[in-house]
Structure formats: C-alpha cells, structure tokens
Scaffold this motif. Structure first.
Motif, PDB file in Angstrom:
ATOM      1  N   ASN A 280       2.928  -1.436   9.745  1.00 18.62           N
ATOM      2  CA  ASN A 280       3.240  -0.452   8.706  1.00 18.62           C
ATOM      3  C   ASN A 280       4.230  -0.979   7.671  1.00 18.62           C
ATOM      4  O   ASN A 280       4.318  -0.442   6.578  1.00 18.62           O
ATOM      5  CB  ASN A 280       3.774   0.834   9.329  1.00 18.62           C
ATOM      6  CG  ASN A 280       2.713   1.549  10.129  1.00 18.62           C
ATOM      7  OD1 ASN A 280       1.523   1.360   9.918  1.00 18.62           O
ATOM      8  ND2 ASN A 280       3.135   2.372  11.066  1.00 18.62           N
ATOM      9  N   ASP A 281       4.974  -2.016   8.019  1.00 18.77           N
ATOM     10  CA  ASP A 281       5.963  -2.566   7.085  1.00 18.77           C
ATOM     11  C   ASP A 281       5.331  -3.247   5.884  1.00 18.77           C
ATOM     12  O   ASP A 281       6.012  -3.486   4.890  1.00 18.77           O
ATOM     13  CB  ASP A 281       6.890  -3.558   7.804  1.00 18.77           C
ATOM     14  CG  ASP A 281       7.983  -2.859   8.590  1.00 18.77           C
ATOM     15  OD1 ASP A 281       8.128  -1.622   8.460  1.00 18.77           O
ATOM     16  OD2 ASP A 281       8.688  -3.563   9.336  1.00 18.77           O
TER      17      ASP A 281
ATOM     18  N   HIS B  50       4.931 -11.120   7.687  1.00 22.02           N
ATOM     19  CA  HIS B  50       5.829 -10.269   8.480  1.00 22.02           C
ATOM     20  C   HIS B  50       6.053 -10.893   9.856  1.00 22.02           C
ATOM     21  O   HIS B  50       7.169 -10.854  10.390  1.00 22.02           O
ATOM     22  CB  HIS B  50       5.297  -8.841   8.567  1.00 22.02           C
ATOM     23  CG  HIS B  50       5.598  -8.036   7.351  1.00 22.02           C
ATOM     24  ND1 HIS B  50       6.802  -7.404   7.151  1.00 22.02           N
ATOM     25  CD2 HIS B  50       4.863  -7.791   6.242  1.00 22.02           C
ATOM     26  CE1 HIS B  50       6.799  -6.784   5.991  1.00 22.02           C
ATOM     27  NE2 HIS B  50       5.622  -7.012   5.413  1.00 22.02           N
TER      28      HIS B  50
ATOM     29  N   TYR C  92       7.318  -2.644  14.077  1.00 23.63           N
ATOM     30  CA  TYR C  92       6.919  -1.905  12.870  1.00 23.63           C
ATOM     31  C   TYR C  92       6.047  -2.703  11.904  1.00 23.63           C
ATOM     32  O   TYR C  92       5.666  -2.196  10.859  1.00 23.63           O
ATOM     33  CB  TYR C  92       8.168  -1.459  12.092  1.00 23.63           C
ATOM     34  CG  TYR C  92       8.916  -0.313  12.691  1.00 23.63           C
ATOM     35  CD1 TYR C  92       8.446   0.990  12.567  1.00 23.63           C
ATOM     36  CD2 TYR C  92      10.113  -0.520  13.360  1.00 23.63           C
ATOM     37  CE1 TYR C  92       9.153   2.056  13.099  1.00 23.63           C
ATOM     38  CE2 TYR C  92      10.825   0.547  13.897  1.00 23.63           C
ATOM     39  CZ  TYR C  92      10.334   1.824  13.762  1.00 23.63           C
ATOM     40  OH  TYR C  92      11.033   2.886  14.287  1.00 23.63           O
ATOM     41  N   ALA C  93       5.756  -3.949  12.192  1.00 27.08           N
ATOM     42  CA  ALA C  93       5.208  -4.855  11.177  1.00 27.08           C
ATOM     43  C   ALA C  93       3.899  -4.393  10.546  1.00 27.08           C
ATOM     44  O   ALA C  93       3.692  -4.603   9.350  1.00 27.08           O
ATOM     45  CB  ALA C  93       5.037  -6.252  11.747  1.00 27.08           C
TER      46      ALA C  93
ATOM     47  N   ALA D  89      11.782  -4.485   4.728  1.00 30.10           N
ATOM     48  CA  ALA D  89      11.578  -4.579   6.178  1.00 30.10           C
ATOM     49  C   ALA D  89      12.698  -5.388   6.820  1.00 30.10           C
ATOM     50  O   ALA D  89      13.253  -4.984   7.842  1.00 30.10           O
ATOM     51  CB  ALA D  89      10.218  -5.198   6.477  1.00 30.10           C
TER      52      ALA D  89
ATOM     53  N   TRP E  48      15.079  -4.005   9.769  1.00 32.77           N
ATOM     54  CA  TRP E  48      15.096  -4.660  11.077  1.00 32.77           C
ATOM     55  C   TRP E  48      16.508  -5.158  11.396  1.00 32.77           C
ATOM     56  O   TRP E  48      16.991  -4.972  12.519  1.00 32.77           O
ATOM     57  CB  TRP E  48      14.101  -5.817  11.117  1.00 32.77           C
ATOM     58  CG  TRP E  48      12.660  -5.405  11.257  1.00 32.77           C
ATOM     59  CD1 TRP E  48      11.924  -4.707  10.349  1.00 32.77           C
ATOM     60  CD2 TRP E  48      11.789  -5.672  12.353  1.00 32.77           C
ATOM     61  NE1 TRP E  48      10.644  -4.535  10.816  1.00 32.77           N
ATOM     62  CE2 TRP E  48      10.529  -5.125  12.036  1.00 32.77           C
ATOM     63  CE3 TRP E  48      11.939  -6.343  13.554  1.00 32.77           C
ATOM     64  CZ2 TRP E  48       9.436  -5.212  12.899  1.00 32.77           C
ATOM     65  CZ3 TRP E  48      10.846  -6.443  14.410  1.00 32.77           C
ATOM     66  CH2 TRP E  48       9.619  -5.873  14.089  1.00 32.77           C
TER      67      TRP E  48
ATOM     68  N   ASP F  51       7.393   3.280   9.222  1.00 29.98           N
ATOM     69  CA  ASP F  51       7.767   1.898   8.933  1.00 29.98           C
ATOM     70  C   ASP F  51       9.224   1.684   9.346  1.00 29.98           C
ATOM     71  O   ASP F  51       9.916   2.623   9.746  1.00 29.98           O
ATOM     72  CB  ASP F  51       7.527   1.551   7.459  1.00 29.98           C
ATOM     73  CG  ASP F  51       8.284   2.450   6.500  1.00 29.98           C
ATOM     74  OD1 ASP F  51       9.513   2.634   6.680  1.00 29.98           O
ATOM     75  OD2 ASP F  51       7.659   2.965   5.559  1.00 29.98           O
ATOM     76  N   ALA F  52       9.677   0.443   9.257  1.00 26.33           N
ATOM     77  CA  ALA F  52      11.023   0.105   9.724  1.00 26.33           C
ATOM     78  C   ALA F  52      12.119   0.823   8.950  1.00 26.33           C
ATOM     79  O   ALA F  52      13.149   1.183   9.525  1.00 26.33           O
ATOM     80  CB  ALA F  52      11.235  -1.400   9.662  1.00 26.33           C
TER      81      ALA F  52
END
Length: 143
Positions: A31-32, A82, A28-29, A40, A44, A4-5
């Motif tokens: 998994n974020d 997201h 990454y969205a 997140a 980011w 993830d992020a």
C-alpha cells in the motif's frame, strides 16, 4: 485493510504500543506505493524508533508479490524499490527482517506459478501466507 505506513504511524502509539507487545511486525509496502518512498521511509522510521524507544523487538516485512508481476509495470518497479528500502531500514536500525519478497522470488518461476500464491490481485492465498509465515517463524525457533 488498505492502510499505508503513514496512516499506521499515526495510530502506532495508541493502537500498537499501548498493548505492550513483545514483538512488532511492520508490513505496509504494497500500500505504500501510493504514498511514495520518502513518505514511507519517514513513517517506517517513526514506527521503528518508537518501538525501539519502548524496548520492543521489531521485524520488518518486505512486500509479497502482486499481479503487477505479470506486466512488470511501474507498480512492479515501485514494489521492488520499496523492498530495497525496507532492506536498508532493517540494516540501518538493526531490526529483524522477514523477506517475503525473496520467498516469493524463490518459489515463483513462471507467471502461472504466481496464481497459486495469490487469492486476489494483491492478496496472498493460504499458500502465499505460508511463505510469509515461514519467514517470520525463523525468529521463533522451536524449544
């Protein structure tokens, strides 16, 4: 895979910037969703600012679709949230945007259509990757 992020931001300087890339994509969205919008966003923004401070061009990618589309579940709503956050970040930081989500939206009209764009519940097939590549390619016109 599966990062993830927040995890990506932790290794950004040592595993990305140290290679001195000309362009950095951030994606990454999917998994974020497990870390939430606030975490997140912080991650980011950390990566975007670090890249800009290093003089690098940045392209943010919105998420590809996954099987949560079929159920329109909370996971689907999170994915859409997201995406909206990524659109805001691209605008705020004046960076590139490859809207993969919109590409899927333009090409998928029935639940059956999505099956050709997925190779797994949350992984694009070769055809799905072509949609994403087309979005990124708009920043690299042929000469």
């Amino acid at each position: 895979g599966g990062e993830d992020a927040a995890q990506g931001a932790q290794r950004f300087a040592g595993d990305v910037l140290n290679h001195k890339p000309d362009v950095i994509t951030i994606d990454y969205a999917l998994n974020d969703r497990r870390i939430g919008l606030d975490a997140a966003r912080r991650a980011w923004e950390n990566m975007i600012c670090a890249a800009q401070d290093a003089g690098k061009k940045v392209i943010l990618l919105t998420p590809t679709w996954d099987s949560s589309y079929y159920t329109q579940s909370e996971a689907w709503e999170q994915l859409k949230a997201h995406r909206e956050q990524i659109l805001e970040l691209a605008d705020r930081y004046h960076v590139g945007l490859a809207d993969s989500f919109a590409q899927f939206e333009r090409n998928i009209h029935t639940p059956e259509d999505l099956t050709q764009y997925l190779s797994h519940v949350n992984h694009p097939s070769a055809l799905g990757h072509q949609l994403v590549a087309a979005e990124i390619a708009k920043y690299f016109p042929a000469r």
